[in-house]
Motif scaffolding. Structure first.
Motif, PDB file in Angstrom:
ATOM      1  N   GLY A 147       0.840  -1.196   0.000  1.00 22.41           N
ATOM      2  CA  GLY A 147       0.000   0.000   0.000  1.00 22.41           C
ATOM      3  C   GLY A 147       0.872   1.242   0.000  1.00 22.41           C
ATOM      4  N   ILE A 148       0.678   2.092  -1.015  1.00 24.88           N
ATOM      5  CA  ILE A 148       1.461   3.316  -1.163  1.00 24.88           C
ATOM      6  C   ILE A 148       0.578   4.513  -0.821  1.00 24.88           C
ATOM      7  CG2 ILE A 148       2.657   4.779  -2.878  1.00 24.88           C
ATOM      8  CD1 ILE A 148       4.177   2.206  -2.362  1.00 24.88           C
ATOM      9  N   HIS A 149       1.060   5.388   0.047  1.00 28.24           N
ATOM     10  CA  HIS A 149       0.293   6.590   0.402  1.00 28.24           C
ATOM     11  C   HIS A 149       0.626   7.697  -0.610  1.00 28.24           C
ATOM     12  CE1 HIS A 149      -0.955   5.244   4.571  1.00 28.24           C
ATOM     13  NE2 HIS A 149      -0.244   4.243   4.073  1.00 28.24           N
ATOM     14  N   GLY A 150       0.258   7.455  -1.825  1.00 27.11           N
ATOM     15  CA  GLY A 150       0.557   8.390  -2.895  1.00 27.11           C
ATOM     16  C   GLY A 150      -0.086   7.903  -4.179  1.00 27.11           C
ATOM     17  N   ILE A 151       0.432   8.376  -5.291  1.00 31.98           N
ATOM     18  CA  ILE A 151      -0.204   8.079  -6.576  1.00 31.98           C
ATOM     19  C   ILE A 151       0.509   6.923  -7.284  1.00 31.98           C
ATOM     20  CG2 ILE A 151      -0.842   9.059  -8.806  1.00 31.98           C
ATOM     21  CD1 ILE A 151      -0.892  11.810  -7.445  1.00 31.98           C
ATOM     22  N   VAL A 152      -0.305   5.922  -7.674  1.00 26.83           N
ATOM     23  CA  VAL A 152       0.223   4.751  -8.380  1.00 26.83           C
ATOM     24  C   VAL A 152      -0.520   4.668  -9.710  1.00 26.83           C
ATOM     25  CG1 VAL A 152       0.424   2.234  -8.301  1.00 26.83           C
ATOM     26  CG2 VAL A 152       0.587   3.546  -6.174  1.00 26.83           C
ATOM     27  N   ASN A 153       0.203   4.490 -10.822  1.00 29.50           N
ATOM     28  CA  ASN A 153      -0.514   4.459 -12.099  1.00 29.50           C
ATOM     29  C   ASN A 153      -0.940   3.035 -12.461  1.00 29.50           C
ATOM     30  OD1 ASN A 153       1.557   3.147 -13.464  1.00 29.50           O
ATOM     31  ND2 ASN A 153       2.419   5.018 -14.338  1.00 29.50           N
ATOM     32  N   LYS A 154      -1.590   2.896 -13.612  1.00 29.78           N
ATOM     33  CA  LYS A 154      -2.185   1.589 -13.955  1.00 29.78           C
ATOM     34  C   LYS A 154      -1.121   0.519 -14.209  1.00 29.78           C
ATOM     35  CE  LYS A 154      -3.031   2.207 -18.963  1.00 29.78           C
ATOM     36  NZ  LYS A 154      -1.660   2.324 -19.290  1.00 29.78           N
ATOM     37  N   ASP A 155       0.113   0.930 -14.463  1.00 29.72           N
ATOM     38  CA  ASP A 155       1.202  -0.039 -14.640  1.00 29.72           C
ATOM     39  C   ASP A 155       1.927  -0.331 -13.322  1.00 29.72           C
ATOM     40  OD1 ASP A 155       0.759  -0.171 -17.412  1.00 29.72           O
ATOM     41  OD2 ASP A 155       1.811   1.730 -17.667  1.00 29.72           O
ATOM     42  N   GLU A 156       1.329   0.110 -12.230  1.00 29.58           N
ATOM     43  CA  GLU A 156       1.882  -0.096 -10.873  1.00 29.58           C
ATOM     44  C   GLU A 156       3.199   0.640 -10.654  1.00 29.58           C
ATOM     45  OE1 GLU A 156       1.626  -4.162  -9.328  1.00 29.58           O
ATOM     46  OE2 GLU A 156       0.334  -4.646 -11.025  1.00 29.58           O
ATOM     47  N   ILE A 157       3.434   1.691 -11.427  1.00 32.95           N
ATOM     48  CA  ILE A 157       4.598   2.546 -11.176  1.00 32.95           C
ATOM     49  C   ILE A 157       4.204   3.547 -10.082  1.00 32.95           C
ATOM     50  CG2 ILE A 157       6.169   4.286 -12.178  1.00 32.95           C
ATOM     51  CD1 ILE A 157       6.544   1.598 -13.533  1.00 32.95           C
ATOM     52  N   VAL A 158       5.089   3.719  -9.102  1.00 33.28           N
ATOM     53  CA  VAL A 158       4.827   4.716  -8.054  1.00 33.28           C
ATOM     54  C   VAL A 158       5.120   6.087  -8.655  1.00 33.28           C
ATOM     55  CG1 VAL A 158       5.435   5.520  -5.755  1.00 33.28           C
ATOM     56  CG2 VAL A 158       5.477   3.070  -6.265  1.00 33.28           C
ATOM     57  N   ILE A 185       1.650  -3.384  -6.502  1.00 32.57           N
ATOM     58  CA  ILE A 185       1.724  -2.056  -5.890  1.00 32.57           C
ATOM     59  C   ILE A 185       0.351  -1.411  -6.046  1.00 32.57           C
ATOM     60  CG2 ILE A 185       2.861   0.204  -5.976  1.00 32.57           C
ATOM     61  CD1 ILE A 185       4.895  -1.922  -5.397  1.00 32.57           C
ATOM     62  N   GLU A 186      -0.199  -0.910  -4.949  1.00 29.16           N
ATOM     63  CA  GLU A 186      -1.541  -0.324  -5.010  1.00 29.16           C
ATOM     64  C   GLU A 186      -1.643   0.882  -4.079  1.00 29.16           C
ATOM     65  OE1 GLU A 186      -4.300   0.631  -6.497  1.00 29.16           O
ATOM     66  OE2 GLU A 186      -4.591  -1.443  -7.173  1.00 29.16           O
ATOM     67  N   ASN A 187      -2.478   1.809  -4.444  1.00 29.45           N
ATOM     68  CA  ASN A 187      -2.731   2.977  -3.596  1.00 29.45           C
ATOM     69  C   ASN A 187      -3.445   2.560  -2.301  1.00 29.45           C
ATOM     70  OD1 ASN A 187      -5.297   4.879  -3.052  1.00 29.45           O
ATOM     71  ND2 ASN A 187      -3.472   6.110  -3.373  1.00 29.45           N
ATOM     72  N   ASN A 188      -3.111   3.202  -1.188  1.00 26.86           N
ATOM     73  CA  ASN A 188      -3.660   2.774   0.112  1.00 26.86           C
ATOM     74  C   ASN A 188      -5.186   2.899   0.195  1.00 26.86           C
ATOM     75  OD1 ASN A 188      -3.297   5.670   0.329  1.00 26.86           O
ATOM     76  ND2 ASN A 188      -3.768   5.451   2.489  1.00 26.86           N
ATOM     77  N   LEU A 226     -12.092  -3.003  -8.567  1.00 24.87           N
ATOM     78  CA  LEU A 226     -11.631  -1.638  -8.332  1.00 24.87           C
ATOM     79  C   LEU A 226     -11.804  -0.787  -9.574  1.00 24.87           C
ATOM     80  CD1 LEU A 226      -8.132  -1.457  -6.632  1.00 24.87           C
ATOM     81  CD2 LEU A 226     -10.218  -0.328  -5.919  1.00 24.87           C
ATOM     82  N   PHE A 227     -12.307   0.417  -9.384  1.00 23.89           N
ATOM     83  CA  PHE A 227     -12.363   1.381 -10.484  1.00 23.89           C
ATOM     84  C   PHE A 227     -11.135   2.268 -10.357  1.00 23.89           C
ATOM     85  CE2 PHE A 227     -13.471   5.712 -11.805  1.00 23.89           C
ATOM     86  CZ  PHE A 227     -13.726   5.486 -13.140  1.00 23.89           C
ATOM     87  N   LYS A 228     -10.293   2.296 -11.405  1.00 22.83           N
ATOM     88  CA  LYS A 228      -9.033   3.026 -11.288  1.00 22.83           C
ATOM     89  C   LYS A 228      -8.924   4.229 -12.221  1.00 22.83           C
ATOM     90  CE  LYS A 228      -6.163  -0.904 -10.011  1.00 22.83           C
ATOM     91  NZ  LYS A 228      -4.768  -1.286  -9.967  1.00 22.83           N
ATOM     92  N   GLY A 229      -9.852   4.372 -13.142  1.00 24.30           N
ATOM     93  CA  GLY A 229      -9.741   5.455 -14.117  1.00 24.30           C
ATOM     94  C   GLY A 229      -8.836   5.041 -15.267  1.00 24.30           C
ATOM     95  N   TYR A 230      -8.755   5.871 -16.317  1.00 28.73           N
ATOM     96  CA  TYR A 230      -8.054   5.500 -17.552  1.00 28.73           C
ATOM     97  C   TYR A 230      -6.561   5.256 -17.320  1.00 28.73           C
ATOM     98  CZ  TYR A 230      -6.516   5.673 -22.398  1.00 28.73           C
ATOM     99  OH  TYR A 230      -5.943   5.388 -23.598  1.00 28.73           O
ATOM    100  N   HIS A 231      -5.892   6.151 -16.567  1.00 26.67           N
ATOM    101  CA  HIS A 231      -4.458   5.990 -16.326  1.00 26.67           C
ATOM    102  C   HIS A 231      -4.148   5.375 -14.958  1.00 26.67           C
ATOM    103  CE1 HIS A 231      -4.520   9.394 -19.276  1.00 26.67           C
ATOM    104  NE2 HIS A 231      -3.605   8.626 -19.835  1.00 26.67           N
ATOM    105  N   GLY A 232      -5.202   5.131 -14.187  1.00 28.68           N
ATOM    106  CA  GLY A 232      -5.002   4.564 -12.855  1.00 28.68           C
ATOM    107  C   GLY A 232      -5.022   5.608 -11.742  1.00 28.68           C
ATOM    108  N   TYR A 233      -5.322   6.850 -12.082  1.00 29.47           N
ATOM    109  CA  TYR A 233      -5.208   7.928 -11.095  1.00 29.47           C
ATOM    110  C   TYR A 233      -6.532   8.309 -10.419  1.00 29.47           C
ATOM    111  CZ  TYR A 233      -0.715   8.743 -13.446  1.00 29.47           C
ATOM    112  OH  TYR A 233       0.533   8.607 -13.979  1.00 29.47           O
TER     113      TYR A 233
END
Ligand SMILES: [Zn+2]
Length: 393
Positions: A147-158, A185-188, A226-233
């Motif tokens: 769990g990352i307390h920040g922004i993670v994109n759809k490719d799991e890049i922090v 890797i996923e957003n908290n 999970l709904f993540k949006g187009y880019h994961g944001y």
């Protein structure tokens, strides 16, 4: 040989059958056929394959008054273990869970650094330690979710972690290369919503979880996913403006929701006179007992601003279950009643509004659930918190 379609159907059936065995803890082949609607032959083939792979075990039910005792099927909970990690600002929490979501071990490491390389090294050492410790089980350490307390994109890049100043870090690849274990890797806030769905609201396919800590994030489950949006944001809702020309925010705008309704904003407000940000949960408990009118007024204002954002979310998403995750709100009496009083518009529709029972643990519970889900290949996971589990304590 199986054709593409047949292989897909086999995989779907396996997911359904294993999912039901996890959910029911103990179930007979006959009951499985009844619940899933699959024929007995399909159940039999799949079950024998799952037994061969040691994903499940056969047991005899303890007590039956008359007749033959049916053979029951259960998940082989110790066949492998998953690791959930909550990577927060001042600490990293590691929880090892068995395959039915029961925590078997939790370690917390305090953090005084933010440098990516230092934290990466620490994570690798810790993970390799767990790998060794659980190597004697059938599959060993089978997966990790962080769990990352920040922004993670759809490719799991922090993409961005404001608390540590990280940008564009491929933590997944860096850890997988060094440990050889699958990492997610996923957003908290997303993990919090998974925890609510998997451990509590099994029946809900439309669930919105709002986490109020240093900032505000949401995790949204639609049709069980999970709904993540187009880019994961999707879900960076803390920067929704609720007060025009209001308080300045780190994002560059004025009047963002998290400046008024995150726990951090409340602590700052409570601590206005001292200006040292020493305010915390213990202080809130103390002030609650004192019944200080100034404290009550600030809480009421906090709930009012919280409800403004919730009102916007309700109108945007029309959630079935709306869960607010906050350690402060877990402590305060009548929170739901007070929030509902502000959400009285006849056009705002939701079925249930609740304060999360899991609080800060939701992130790591969601991480363990996600890792279990990936390992077992079960699309809809339903776990129950057992009394032996420390996840719920
Ligand atoms: Zn902002």
């Amino acid at each position: 040989m199986l054709t593409g379609d047949a292989a897909f159907i086999k995989k779907m059936n396996r997911s359904l059958i294993l999912g039901k065995i996890v959910e029911h803890k103990m179930i007979s082949r006959a009951e499985l056929a009844k619940i899933t609607g699959l024929n007995k032959a399909t159940i039999s083939v799949q079950v024998s394959d799952l037994l061969k792979k040691k994903f499940i075990i056969e047991t005899q039910q303890e007590h039956r008054s008359l007749g033959r005792r049916p053979v029951m099927l259960s998940v082989n909970r110790d066949a492998g273990f998953v690791l959930g990690i909550d990577l927060d600002k001042n600490s990293i929490t590691f929880t090892i869970s068995d395959l039915i979501g029961t925590s078997v071990r939790t370690d917390i490491i305090e953090l005084q650094v933010s440098a990516y390389d230092v934290i990466l090294k620490l994570l690798i050492e810790q993970i390799n330690g767990y790998k060794l410790k659980f190597a004697s089980s059938c599959y060993g350490l089978v997966g990790i979710a962080i769990g990352i307390h920040g922004i993670v994109n759809k490719d799991e890049i922090v993409d961005y972690v404001p608390q540590h100043g990280w940008q564009n870090k491929n933590l997944k690849k860096d850890l997988e290369n060094e440990t050889g274990v699958n990492v997610v890797i996923e957003n908290n806030a997303n993990l919090c919503s998974i925890a609510e769905k998997v451990y509590k609201y099994h029946q809900s396919n439309n669930l919105l979880s709002v986490s109020l800590y240093s900032g505000i994030g949401i995790g949204f489950i639609i049709n069980g996913e999970l709904f993540k949006g187009y880019h994961g944001y999707a879900g960076e809702i803390g920067h929704m403006i609720v007060v025009p020309n209001g308080l300045p925010c780190s994002c560059g705008n004025l009047g963002c929701w998290e400046q008024y309704a995150s726990e951090m904003s409340l602590f700052i407000k409570m601590d206005e006179k001292q200006k040292n940000l020493a305010f915390n949960i213990e202080e809130i408990q103390y002030r609650m007992k004192e019944q200080d009118p100034e404290f009550t007024e600030k809480i009421d204002q906090f709930l009012y601003y919280l409800s403004i954002g919730l009102n916007n979310l309700i109108n945007l998403y029309n959630p079935e279950i709306l869960v607010v995750n906050s350690e402060v709100l877990r402590l305060l009496p009548d929170t739901v009643k007070k929030l509902k009083a502000h959400l009285s518009s006849p056009i705002s529709h939701y079925s249930e509004l609740n304060i999360s029972e899991f609080g800060k643990k939701a992130c790591i519970m969601g991480a363990c659930a996600l890792a279990i889900q990936n390992f077992l290949g079960v699309s809809e996971l339903c776990l129950t918190l057992s009394e032996e589990s420390s996840l719920d304590k």
